[in-house]
Design a protein around this motif. Structure first.
Motif, PDB file in Angstrom:
ATOM      1  N   GLY A   1       0.794  -1.223   0.000  1.00 26.77           N
ATOM      2  CA  GLY A   1       0.000   0.000   0.000  1.00 26.77           C
ATOM      3  C   GLY A   1       0.827   1.273   0.000  1.00 26.77           C
ATOM      4  O   GLY A   1       0.351   2.300   0.453  1.00 26.77           O
ATOM      5  N   GLN A   2       2.050   1.215  -0.509  1.00 29.36           N
ATOM      6  CA  GLN A   2       2.910   2.404  -0.543  1.00 29.36           C
ATOM      7  C   GLN A   2       3.322   2.689  -1.976  1.00 29.36           C
ATOM      8  O   GLN A   2       4.379   2.245  -2.420  1.00 29.36           O
ATOM      9  CB  GLN A   2       4.161   2.163   0.315  1.00 29.36           C
ATOM     10  CG  GLN A   2       4.053   2.638   1.722  1.00 29.36           C
ATOM     11  CD  GLN A   2       4.350   4.120   1.842  1.00 29.36           C
ATOM     12  OE1 GLN A   2       4.334   4.856   0.838  1.00 29.36           O
ATOM     13  NE2 GLN A   2       4.600   4.588   3.053  1.00 29.36           N
ATOM     14  N   PRO A   3       2.564   3.464  -2.739  1.00 34.74           N
ATOM     15  CA  PRO A   3       2.894   3.698  -4.150  1.00 34.74           C
ATOM     16  C   PRO A   3       4.287   4.295  -4.311  1.00 34.74           C
ATOM     17  O   PRO A   3       4.967   4.029  -5.297  1.00 34.74           O
ATOM     18  CB  PRO A   3       1.828   4.670  -4.625  1.00 34.74           C
ATOM     19  CG  PRO A   3       0.737   4.550  -3.645  1.00 34.74           C
ATOM     20  CD  PRO A   3       1.336   4.142  -2.352  1.00 34.74           C
ATOM     21  N   GLN A   4       4.703   5.035  -3.322  1.00 40.22           N
ATOM     22  CA  GLN A   4       6.025   5.653  -3.447  1.00 40.22           C
ATOM     23  C   GLN A   4       7.123   4.590  -3.459  1.00 40.22           C
ATOM     24  O   GLN A   4       8.102   4.703  -4.184  1.00 40.22           O
ATOM     25  CB  GLN A   4       6.242   6.628  -2.300  1.00 40.22           C
ATOM     26  CG  GLN A   4       5.424   7.879  -2.514  1.00 40.22           C
ATOM     27  CD  GLN A   4       5.426   8.761  -1.288  1.00 40.22           C
ATOM     28  OE1 GLN A   4       5.272   8.282  -0.175  1.00 40.22           O
ATOM     29  NE2 GLN A   4       5.582  10.054  -1.502  1.00 40.22           N
TER      30      GLN A   4
ATOM     31  N   LEU B   1       0.640  10.349   3.015  1.00 36.51           N
ATOM     32  CA  LEU B   1       0.531   9.164   2.162  1.00 36.51           C
ATOM     33  C   LEU B   1       0.778   7.875   2.924  1.00 36.51           C
ATOM     34  O   LEU B   1       0.242   6.830   2.599  1.00 36.51           O
ATOM     35  CB  LEU B   1       1.514   9.273   0.991  1.00 36.51           C
ATOM     36  CG  LEU B   1       1.144  10.332  -0.038  1.00 36.51           C
ATOM     37  CD1 LEU B   1       2.219  10.393  -1.103  1.00 36.51           C
ATOM     38  CD2 LEU B   1      -0.195  10.037  -0.658  1.00 36.51           C
ATOM     39  N   ASP B   2       1.597   7.913   3.974  1.00 33.27           N
ATOM     40  CA  ASP B   2       1.839   6.688   4.734  1.00 33.27           C
ATOM     41  C   ASP B   2       0.574   6.177   5.401  1.00 33.27           C
ATOM     42  O   ASP B   2       0.444   4.984   5.675  1.00 33.27           O
ATOM     43  CB  ASP B   2       2.909   6.944   5.811  1.00 33.27           C
ATOM     44  CG  ASP B   2       4.284   7.024   5.192  1.00 33.27           C
ATOM     45  OD1 ASP B   2       4.370   6.765   3.968  1.00 33.27           O
ATOM     46  OD2 ASP B   2       5.248   7.354   5.909  1.00 33.27           O
TER      47      ASP B   2
ATOM     48  N   LEU C   1      -2.463   6.704   4.074  1.00 43.92           N
ATOM     49  CA  LEU C   1      -3.485   6.398   3.045  1.00 43.92           C
ATOM     50  C   LEU C   1      -3.128   5.058   2.385  1.00 43.92           C
ATOM     51  O   LEU C   1      -2.749   5.002   1.224  1.00 43.92           O
ATOM     52  CB  LEU C   1      -3.527   7.508   1.994  1.00 43.92           C
ATOM     53  CG  LEU C   1      -3.894   8.884   2.515  1.00 43.92           C
ATOM     54  CD1 LEU C   1      -3.881   9.897   1.383  1.00 43.92           C
ATOM     55  CD2 LEU C   1      -5.241   8.859   3.192  1.00 43.92           C
TER      56      LEU C   1
ATOM     57  N   ARG D   1       5.982  12.955   2.312  1.00 46.92           N
ATOM     58  CA  ARG D   1       4.801  12.262   2.797  1.00 46.92           C
ATOM     59  C   ARG D   1       3.544  13.014   2.444  1.00 46.92           C
ATOM     60  O   ARG D   1       2.478  12.430   2.325  1.00 46.92           O
ATOM     61  CB  ARG D   1       4.862  12.137   4.306  1.00 46.92           C
ATOM     62  CG  ARG D   1       5.829  11.059   4.725  1.00 46.92           C
ATOM     63  CD  ARG D   1       5.675  10.868   6.191  1.00 46.92           C
ATOM     64  NE  ARG D   1       6.645   9.892   6.665  1.00 46.92           N
ATOM     65  CZ  ARG D   1       6.897   9.695   7.937  1.00 46.92           C
ATOM     66  NH1 ARG D   1       6.273  10.408   8.846  1.00 46.92           N
ATOM     67  NH2 ARG D   1       7.770   8.802   8.298  1.00 46.92           N
TER      68      ARG D   1
END
Lengths: 645, 116
Positions: free
Chosen positions: A609-612, B108-109, B111, B36
């Motif tokens: 779940g981490q697109p980055q 983002l972490d 989500l 982030r």
């Protein structure tokens, strides 16, 4: 000369009667008249067919088969084959069927399933006629299964009675064992004859030695297995006595005169093939038949149910016919089939007539019926004399032919056959004396419905529609034995190639012995059951252990049901297959699913779940590839391009 | 020194533009991967898009046009990318607003509902 279309109509008119009865006349009494009309028509046409076959001297009339199905190499042809043998069978089937249908109008009168009964009867008759006329083995096999179906439906006609339902199931399943062999034989025929199903062609190939001995052995044994099931040969005979749970006219038509002789007919039809097969096959057939004959006759001695006596007698007589075929006695077997059909149908119809009056088949509850039921008595007596083999009734002539063949081929089987003739005379006259002589012992209360309501006035003669068929059947039972003098043998042998036709030399000793057996058996029965010396009770005490074994049918039913079905098939084979299914088949399927699931379980951890992070991996991959191209030059680019599809 | 001799050092050529483009792209991708905050990541993406635009324009200016390519092909690409980038920014910012309304964060972490 009969046109082909008329021969086809013998088959298709009863088929239409069946369809009409199923589609239009459900629950209507018209159904009976429809079936009778259709079978009368078939009977008339059969006589014409017989006349044509007679004009040809029994040789094939020679109708060309028609293509029915075409799948690439496989061509299935259907046709009608008319020769001495099939013409004779046509007349037997339609005559007996017609008389049985007429008889049934009274016997089944008021039954709630009246229309259903006649629909099934039309189905049976048409299937049987289709079997007789079949020109290809596949066509014969299809109708073979159809008569089996009709037999199942009619044995279980009163399906609300558990015994009838069980008997129907038993008949169907037991005969299936034999049919399986027959089916394998059909496949083997197809594989060995380059796709020819035509019976005449198969016979020709076998005769000219175009089939390997091993293939012939397999084919003939498979076909004989089918015949063993249908014609109730040991050890597949166990269904026939139980089949007596069906209505009595059904027993007369299907389980005495027609369907059960289908096996004999099949063996006769394929006679040249069997003749070309290795010697052992014929010996096996002859001994199976002989054993069945004496085995069933011994059970006939002790049965107390008149229909069961007749059933075992049928099994025994079928054994006779099969034995004759095994010994090469084609004429003897078909002639016995011919005479047996008439007098055995008459005996069954007679027992039905007795049942109509007394509501029971138990001979211990009958007695003294000769005064109140004269027609039934006299016809039953004629049938018994004929079956016992008294001169000059029909049974004498045909039985004599069989014994003559046995005398010439195998003396041991001749002794067995004569012994069986003695036993036959004994049990038939035991039945006659118990049923028609002595004091009336009261019968039983009516079991089902309006048809049997005679209990209060004592037994009396059955109505004309039941009595006349008995009288009509008595005529052939008396006279058709003389056909042997009139060239019956030449006629049915017209179906055989010239070199297989033969006439056994007459032998006075055989005639004397068979007459002595008939008279001796009758005399012994008279002494015991009329004279009372020695009394039946004392004999019973003397032979109690033996009697117990025989009265329990040699525990064959127990062996078959408990030993083979419950223990062997259900607990043994069934359990084994179930374990195989659970652990091997299901195990493989579940294992594949489990492996896939575990792989997914592991792989999905990488998707967190981490697109980055995914993009980082993507970037690093790109940098690696580009860096490699820069460092290694064109060769890396080529390597990459070679990866493209 | 004449102007002609000095020209490579004073007037930027293709290598200069490509170097700048690469540097801006690297900055953009680092922002997009490391930040982030969703808004900051979007800004990084904008930088990457514009770095590509710069490379397109530089190639359009310095590399002679091949015979079978239409004139201004590089410029047309840039116009398209600008349009798409604008649309993308609008959609992405709208999503960021909606996400913030629902979750009160654009980190983002956090989500990560779409993982296993």
């Amino acid at each position: 000369m009969i046109p082909e279309i008329a021969v086809w109509s013998i088959y298709f008119v009863p088929v239409s009667a069946f369809l009409l009865n199923v589609l239009l006349f459900r629950g209507s009494t018209v159904a009976g008249r429809v079936t009778i009309a259709a079978i009368s028509y078939a009977w008339g046409m059969s006589l014409w067919a017989l006349q044509s076959a007679l004009a040809m001297g029994g040789e094939s009339v020679g109708f060309e088969p028609h293509t029915w199905l075409e799948f690439g190499e496989l061509v299935v042809e259907f046709g009608v084959h008319l020769d001495g043998l099939s013409a004779m069978m046509l007349v037997v089937v339609t005559s007996v069927s017609l008389l049985v249908q007429i008889y049934s109008t009274a016997y089944m009168h008021g039954d709630t399933g009246y229309a259903r009964y006649y629909a099934y009867m039309a189905l049976f008759t048409s299937a049987m006629l289709g079997l007789v006329l079949a020109s290809s083995i596949l066509q014969l096999f299809i109708h073979w299964e159809l008569v089996g179906l009709a037999s199942y439906l009619l044995i279980g006609f009163w399906f609300d009675r558990p015994a009838a339902a069980a008997a129907a199931k038993k008949a169907f399943i037991v005969t299936r064992f034999g049919d399986f062999g027959f089916m394998l034989a059909v496949i083997a025929i197809w594989a060995n004859t380059e796709g020819h199903f035509d019976i005449a062609h198969i016979n020709e190939m076998a005769e000219h030695g175009e089939l390997a001995a091993s293939a012939l052995t397999g084919i003939t044994l498979g076909i004989f297995m089918g015949a063993m099931g249908k014609s109730a040969q040991f050890p597949l005979h166990i269904w026939l006595p139980d089949a007596m749970e069906g209505p009595t006219p059904v027993s007369a038509l299907i389980h005495a005169a027609t369907m059960v002789v289908a096996g004999v007919y099949l063996l006769a039809r394929m006679f040249p093939t069997f003749h070309s097969a290795p010697e052992g096959v014929s010996t096996f057939i002859a001994y199976t038949g002989a054993f069945t004959a004496i085995f069933a006759a011994s059970m006939g001695l002790v049965m107390t149910d008149v229909k069961r006596v007749l059933a075992y007698s049928t099994v025994s007589q079928l054994g006779y016919m099969v034995m004759a075929l095994g010994l090469g006695g084609y004429v003897a077997a078909t002639f016995h089939l011919f005479t047996h059909a008439f007098f055995k149908a008459m005996l069954f119809l007679g027992s039905g007539s007795v049942n109509h009056a007394t509501n029971t088949f138990d001979m211990r509850l009958m007695g003294g019926l000769r005064k109140s039921m004269p027609i039934t008595f006299w016809t039953f007596l004629i049938g018994s004399f004929s079956l016992a083999g008294w001169w000059p009734l029909s049974g004498f002539w045909s039985k004599d032919e069989i014994l003559l063949d046995a005398w010439h081929e195998d003396k041991f089987l001749w002794v067995v056959g004569t012994l069986v003739a003695f036993m036959t005379a004994f049990y038939m006259f035991r039945a006659v004396f118990l049923t028609f002589f002595g004091e009336y012992k009261g019968g039983a209360e009516p079991e089902h419905g309006a048809s049997h309501s005679t209990g209060h006035h004592g037994p009396h003669e059955s109505p004309p529609s039941m009595a006349y068929p008995l009288i009509i059947l008595a005529v052939p039972s008396i006279i058709i034995g003389w056909f042997t003098v009139g060239g019956f043998g030449d006629f049915v042998q017209g179906a055989l190639p010239l070199d297989l036709r033969h006439h056994p030399e007459p032998e006075p000793l055989v005639v004397v012995a068979s007459l002595a057996a008939a008279i001796g058996g009758t005399g012994l029965a008279a002494a015991i059951y009329l004279g009372g010396t020695p009394s039946p009770a004392r004999l019973l005490a003397m032979f109690r252990p033996v009697h117990g074994v025989i009265a329990n049918k040699y525990y064959m039913d127990v062996i078959a049901e408990d030993g083979i079905i419950r223990t062997g098939l259900h607990r043994g084979l069934g359990r084994g297959l179930q374990l195989f299914d659970t652990w091997v088949v299901d195990g493989a399927v579940n294992g594949v699913a489990f492996a896939a699931r575990m792989a997914g379980e592991g792989l999905r951890r990488t998707i967190f779940g981490q697109p980055q992070a995914y993009t980082s991996a993507f970037l690093m991959g790109t940098i690696t590839i580009v860096g490699a191209i820069l460092v290694l030059g064109g060769s890396a680019l080529e390597a990459l391009q070679s990866l493209r599809p | 020194m004449t102007f002609e001799e000095l020209k490579p050092f004073i007037v930027p050529g293709l290598p200069h533009y490509l170097a700048l483009s690469g540097q801006v792209f690297a900055i953009g991708i680092l922002i997009a991967l490391a930040k982030r905050n969703a808004i900051a990541v979007l800004m990084g993406v904008e930088l990457m898009l514009n770095a590509t635009n710069l490379a397109f324009l530089a190639f359009a200016r310095f590399v002679p046009n091949a015979a079978d390519t239409p004139a201004l092909a590089g410029h047309v690409f840039v116009v398209f990318i600008l349009t798409v980038a604008a649309a993308e920014a609008a959609v992405a910012l709208a999503m960021a607003v909606l996400v913030y309304r629902r979750r009160e964060t654009v980190d983002l972490d956090r989500l990560n509902l779409l993982r296993w």
